[in-house]
Enzyme design. Sequence first.
Site, short mmCIF file in Angstrom:
data_model
loop_
_atom_site.label_atom_id
_atom_site.label_comp_id
_atom_site.label_asym_id
_atom_site.label_seq_id
_atom_site.Cartn_x
_atom_site.Cartn_y
_atom_site.Cartn_z
N GLY A 128 0.77 -1.24 0.00
CA GLY A 128 0.00 0.00 0.00
C GLY A 128 0.80 1.28 0.00
CG ASN B 14 1.46 3.45 -5.82
OD1 ASN B 14 1.77 4.53 -6.33
ND2 ASN B 14 2.11 2.32 -6.07
CG ASP C 243 -9.68 -1.28 -21.34
OD1 ASP C 243 -9.00 -2.11 -20.70
OD2 ASP C 243 -9.37 -0.89 -22.48
CD GLU C 244 -14.85 -3.64 -20.66
OE1 GLU C 244 -14.01 -2.90 -21.24
OE2 GLU C 244 -15.99 -3.26 -20.35
CG LEU D 142 -12.26 -4.02 -11.31
CD1 LEU D 142 -11.81 -4.48 -9.94
CD2 LEU D 142 -12.11 -2.52 -11.44
NE ARG E 116 -8.40 -11.37 -6.03
CZ ARG E 116 -8.51 -12.69 -6.07
NH1 ARG E 116 -9.15 -13.28 -7.06
NH2 ARG E 116 -8.01 -13.43 -5.12
CG HIS F 37 1.35 -1.46 -15.36
ND1 HIS F 37 1.10 -2.70 -14.80
CD2 HIS F 37 2.29 -1.66 -16.32
CE1 HIS F 37 1.84 -3.60 -15.41
NE2 HIS F 37 2.57 -3.00 -16.34
CD GLU G 38 4.70 2.31 -9.21
OE1 GLU G 38 3.69 2.00 -8.56
OE2 GLU G 38 5.60 1.49 -9.47
C1 GAR Z 1 3.27 -0.95 -7.47
O1 GAR Z 1 4.56 -0.94 -8.02
C2 GAR Z 1 2.22 -0.94 -8.55
O2 GAR Z 1 2.57 -0.16 -9.64
C3 GAR Z 1 2.18 -2.40 -8.92
O3 GAR Z 1 2.26 -3.07 -7.69
C4 GAR Z 1 3.01 -2.28 -6.76
C5 GAR Z 1 2.16 -2.11 -5.53
O4 GAR Z 1 2.89 -1.46 -4.55
N1 GAR Z 1 0.98 -2.72 -9.62
C6 GAR Z 1 0.94 -3.63 -10.58
O5 GAR Z 1 1.89 -4.28 -10.94
C7 GAR Z 1 -0.43 -3.80 -11.22
N2 GAR Z 1 -0.31 -4.50 -12.44
P1 GAR Z 1 2.17 -0.73 -3.35
O6 GAR Z 1 1.23 -1.76 -2.73
O7 GAR Z 1 3.28 -0.37 -2.42
O8 GAR Z 1 1.42 0.45 -3.88
#
Ligand code: GAR
Length: 202
Positions: free
Chosen positions: A13, A15, A143-144, A95, A93, A111, A176
């Site tokens: 978490g 982000n 999107d899907e 969605l 997951r 991403h 990010e």
């Molecule tokens: C982040 O690097 C995010 O971009 C990635 O997972 C990590 C989560 O970190 N997401 C994906 O790869 C989605 N395809 P966080 O839980 O510390 O935010």
Amino acid sequence: MTTNIAVLVSGRGSNLQSIIDSVKIGYIGDANIRVVVSDVSDAYALARARDHGIDAVFIDPSEHSDKHVFEENILRTLKEHDVDLVLLAGYMRILGKQIIREYRNRIMNIHPALLPSFRGLHAQRQAFEYGVKVAGCTVHFVDEGMDTGPIVLQRCVPVIEDDTADTLADRILVQEHRIYPEAVKLFIEGKLKVEGRIVSVL
Ligand code: GAR
């Protein structure tokens, strides 16, 4: 009018934290994080939410007969919290269609790659092992498809000598934490216009 946000998570978490902090300092305009939903019971993101007095809900995928019922439960949680905007922040997951239909162009994802390259899991490692010289991250509407929705913001991160997949991922993560709040702020200020695949910043 206040924008009610839900954040969907599966892990640490960081982000989510950047969004919480950005709301707190007033960087993201008139917004309220109403609920954090996790599909993993011990996701650290849930503790972060609770620490900030945000409703933290674990929805157990294994307790639902199928994906449809699981997604209906998430959708109900979003509705109960009057959610206007859904943020995927490390939610691992794909969605389901019901939620996407209900929240079309009101769901964003972060991403850790420059889409459309390196979709899916371990994107930073995929990019590093491919040998790219410039990596990065993307905020996009969902999107899907898997990581296929219209792109809102991207930030480049150069690969430097002696980088490993992990050091590169760390530097991508720093970016990010910048572009996700920036994208949410633009959304909340009504500055994003979506026409097909093209997202313009007004
Ligand atoms: C982040 O690097 C995010 O971009 C990635 O997972 C990590 C989560 O970190 N997401 C994906 O790869 C989605 N395809 P966080 O839980 O510390 O935010």
